[in-house]
Design a protein around this motif. Structure first.
Motif, short mmCIF file in Angstrom:
data_model
loop_
_atom_site.label_atom_id
_atom_site.label_comp_id
_atom_site.label_asym_id
_atom_site.label_seq_id
_atom_site.Cartn_x
_atom_site.Cartn_y
_atom_site.Cartn_z
N HIS A 1 8.46 -4.92 5.67
CA HIS A 1 9.74 -4.61 6.83
C HIS A 1 10.50 -5.83 6.74
O HIS A 1 10.92 -6.06 7.77
CB HIS A 1 9.11 -4.14 8.18
CG HIS A 1 7.96 -3.03 8.23
ND1 HIS A 1 8.42 -1.75 7.99
CD2 HIS A 1 6.65 -2.99 8.39
CE1 HIS A 1 7.40 -0.83 8.12
NE2 HIS A 1 6.10 -1.70 8.26
N GLU B 1 11.51 3.38 0.44
CA GLU B 1 11.65 4.79 0.86
C GLU B 1 10.03 5.14 1.09
O GLU B 1 9.12 4.73 0.39
CB GLU B 1 12.17 5.76 -0.18
CG GLU B 1 11.63 5.57 -1.37
CD GLU B 1 12.49 6.45 -2.58
OE1 GLU B 1 13.47 6.83 -2.03
OE2 GLU B 1 12.12 6.35 -3.91
N GLU B 2 10.04 5.89 2.14
CA GLU B 2 8.51 6.72 2.04
C GLU B 2 8.15 7.59 1.18
O GLU B 2 9.18 8.47 0.95
CB GLU B 2 8.26 7.37 3.56
CG GLU B 2 8.45 6.13 4.68
CD GLU B 2 7.80 6.91 5.94
OE1 GLU B 2 7.03 7.80 6.07
OE2 GLU B 2 7.94 6.30 7.05
N SER B 3 7.00 7.52 0.70
CA SER B 3 6.65 8.33 -0.54
C SER B 3 6.33 9.71 -0.12
O SER B 3 6.18 10.91 -0.83
CB SER B 3 5.66 7.79 -1.33
OG SER B 3 4.26 7.77 -0.76
N VAL C 1 0.26 8.99 2.79
CA VAL C 1 -0.23 8.22 3.72
C VAL C 1 -1.49 7.66 3.30
O VAL C 1 -2.34 8.12 2.72
CB VAL C 1 -0.61 9.10 5.04
CG1 VAL C 1 -1.15 8.27 6.09
CG2 VAL C 1 0.90 9.60 5.55
N ARG D 1 0.79 13.50 3.31
CA ARG D 1 1.05 13.51 4.89
C ARG D 1 0.40 14.96 5.38
O ARG D 1 -0.13 14.89 6.45
CB ARG D 1 2.37 13.22 5.02
CG ARG D 1 2.63 13.08 6.67
CD ARG D 1 4.19 12.75 6.98
NE ARG D 1 4.28 11.38 6.70
CZ ARG D 1 4.09 10.62 7.99
NH1 ARG D 1 3.61 10.82 8.92
NH2 ARG D 1 4.48 9.11 7.58
N PRO E 1 1.90 4.64 6.49
CA PRO E 1 2.77 5.46 5.66
C PRO E 1 3.14 4.74 4.44
O PRO E 1 3.26 3.51 4.22
CB PRO E 1 4.04 5.69 6.43
CG PRO E 1 3.88 5.34 7.78
CD PRO E 1 2.63 4.35 7.50
N ARG F 1 5.17 3.26 1.19
CA ARG F 1 6.63 3.27 0.85
C ARG F 1 6.84 2.58 -0.43
O ARG F 1 5.93 1.68 -1.00
CB ARG F 1 7.22 2.07 1.86
CG ARG F 1 7.42 2.53 3.48
CD ARG F 1 7.96 1.70 4.42
NE ARG F 1 8.17 2.15 5.50
CZ ARG F 1 7.24 2.44 6.61
NH1 ARG F 1 6.15 1.83 6.56
NH2 ARG F 1 7.37 2.96 7.85
N HIS F 2 7.82 2.88 -1.20
CA HIS F 2 8.11 2.28 -2.49
C HIS F 2 9.39 1.77 -2.41
O HIS F 2 10.41 2.19 -1.83
CB HIS F 2 7.79 3.37 -3.71
CG HIS F 2 6.69 3.86 -4.12
ND1 HIS F 2 6.37 5.14 -3.93
CD2 HIS F 2 5.58 3.19 -4.06
CE1 HIS F 2 5.04 5.42 -4.48
NE2 HIS F 2 4.58 3.94 -4.60
N SER G 1 2.69 1.49 -3.39
CA SER G 1 1.46 1.94 -2.80
C SER G 1 0.37 1.17 -3.11
O SER G 1 0.17 0.39 -4.14
CB SER G 1 1.13 3.31 -3.59
OG SER G 1 -0.06 3.79 -3.18
#
Ligand SMILES: Cc1cc2nc3c(=O)[nH]c(=O)nc-3n(C[C@H](O)[C@H](O)[C@H](O)COP(=O)(O)OP(=O)(O)OC[C@H]3O[C@@H](n4cnc5c(N)ncnc54)[C@H](O)[C@@H]3O)c2cc1C
Length: 390
Positions: free
Chosen positions: A166, A180-182, A185, A250, A291, A293-294, A317
């Motif tokens: 972050h 971006e969220e892949s 989870v 997810r 979550p 993220r990539h 990941s």
């Protein structure tokens, strides 16, 4: 320190930031690290890390020899094997078996807190906890004003954003470039070995196991306490535990926001009781959801005295086991660049530019490998073990 040495301000006392700090200390280059958390152990951040030969070489390049030797001593012994299983604990014979190795050398398994404690040894006077980075301002002379959320500020020659996925430094350096969220989870936690002893399947208590279920994969790693803990080193005592982390789409984790343990109980309802016990006996406060993220590749940029390393620029990941190793490689590469400056072989900006060129290549390659790994792990049966190690 030489007259050429810049003062380096590092934001984030995580794996990469502290590794760089150790290298700077060794080199006699002035630095300060600012960490938003109140203390090293104030937040749970994953439990065991697998350090591959890339990560270990980077640590060896940055740590003084005695700390590097301690690191080796504090790691758990290599796991005897990797078992591929399903949720009924049946061996999956069609899954390729491969040890966690690189160039024939086993990974080092270490508790994350122990690693951070080693990385803090001898430099704690330069590590300022409870200081959250807020923003920076570049001066006309190239120096950088760094401001913290408590209203204080420092002047530095160079700012390094090692502030993780972050990253606030990234937010200012590359506005709009966020990972971006892949859609996957990760839920991870620990179960004390003492609690697990009578109810969890014995083979899970001594080994590394990888479990495959449709749309979900999981690693379970037995982490014995450090047998060779050197006397006099003030590392937190961590009793034996089983580390587990499941990764899935997810959609598989229905209700996780409201009731995480209920969600896990739902997923595992039909699993072997000797596996269910792992979750029933888990430390509830240690179960964490993240979550996945990539990072998106950042187009080439104009070098300045503000740079980044680690998850800040190449989040990926955890399934690949590459994030920390890549952050460590960044730290060693940035140290090398700053040594060139300190020895008068390079100006600061050309040295940072060379580092950033490598950073882009290394980071993009690691994120791409991690994406491939995630797809293989959850989307296809092909070479699943590679997905967890490569
Ligand atoms: C469950 C799990 C298992 C994993 N296993 C592995 C593994 O086996 N091998 C591997 O290579 N990788 C693994 N990873 C990935 C690895 O943890 C990360 O890639 C690695 O920690 C990144 O290091 P870093 O130094 O970039 O960031 P971090 O270690 O995340 O450190 C960032 C630091 O910056 C601080 N910070 C954030 N914002 C601010 C601010 N504004 N001001 C000041 N400080 C700030 C944070 O508090 C933190 O201390 C795993 C991840 C997870 C979640």
């Amino acid at each position: 320190m030489t007259t050429n040495s810049p003062h380096v301000t590092i934001i984030g006392a995580g794996i990469g930031g502290l590794c760089l700090a150790q290298g700077l200390q060794q080199a006699g280059i002035a630095f300060d690290v600012y960490e938003k958390d109140a203390a090293n152990d104030s937040r749970r951040q994953g439990y065991r890390l697998r350090l591959d030969q890339t990560g270990l070489a980077a640590l060896a390049a940055c740590l003084p020899p005695q700390l590097n030797a301690l690191l080796q001593q504090c790691g758990a012994p290599p796991s005897p094997g990797v078992g591929m299983i399903d949720a009924q604990l049946s061996t999956l014979k069609d899954k390729g078996l491969q040890d966690w190795q690189q160039d024939g050398q086993p990974d080092l398994r270490i508790n994350r807190l122990s690693l951070r404690e080693i990385l803090l040894a001898g430099i704690s006077e330069h590590v300022h906890f409870g200081k959250a980075f807020d923003r920076y301002r570049e001066r006309a002379d190239g120096k950088v004003d760094v401001y913290f959320t408590d209203g204080s500020g420092v002047l530095t020659d160079m700012l390094v954003g090692a502030d993780g996925v972050h990253s606030a430094v990234m937010g200012w350096r590359f506005p709009g470039v966020r990972p971006e969220e892949s859609g996957d989870v990760c839920i991870y936690g620990t179960t004390a070995m003492a609690a697990a002893a009578h109810r969890v399947a014995p083979e899970l208590q001594s080994d590394t196991s990888v479990l495959f279920e449709p749309g979900l994969a999981m690693v379970i790693d037995a982490m014995p306490s450090q047998p060779n803990m050197p006397p006099g080193l003030a590392l937190t005592d961590i009793p034996d535990y089983l580390y587990w982390a499941m990764i899935g789409k997810r959609e598989r984790f229905v209700g996780m926001e409201q009731d995480l343990q209920g969600c896990i109980a739902g997923i595992t309802a039909s699993w072997s009781p000797a596996l269910q016990a792992l979750f029933e006996l888990a430390d509830p406060g240690a179960i964490t959801v993240a979550p996945i993220r990539h990072a998106r590749p950042v187009p080439a940029w104009k070098t300045s005295a503000i740079t980044v390393l680690g998850d800040a620029i190449h989040a990926m990941s955890p399934a690949s086991g590459l994030g920390a190793n890549t952050a460590l490689a960044d730290a060693a590469a940035l140290l090398q660049a700053l040594l060139d400056v300190a020895h008068g072989h390079s100006g600061l900006l050309p040295a940072i530019a060379r580092y950033e060129h490598e950073l882009r290549l290394r980071g993009n390659a690691a994120v791409a490998a991690s994406r491939r790994g995630s797809i293989q792990l959850l989307g296809s049966e092909e070479n699943p073990m590679q997905a967890l190690v490569d």
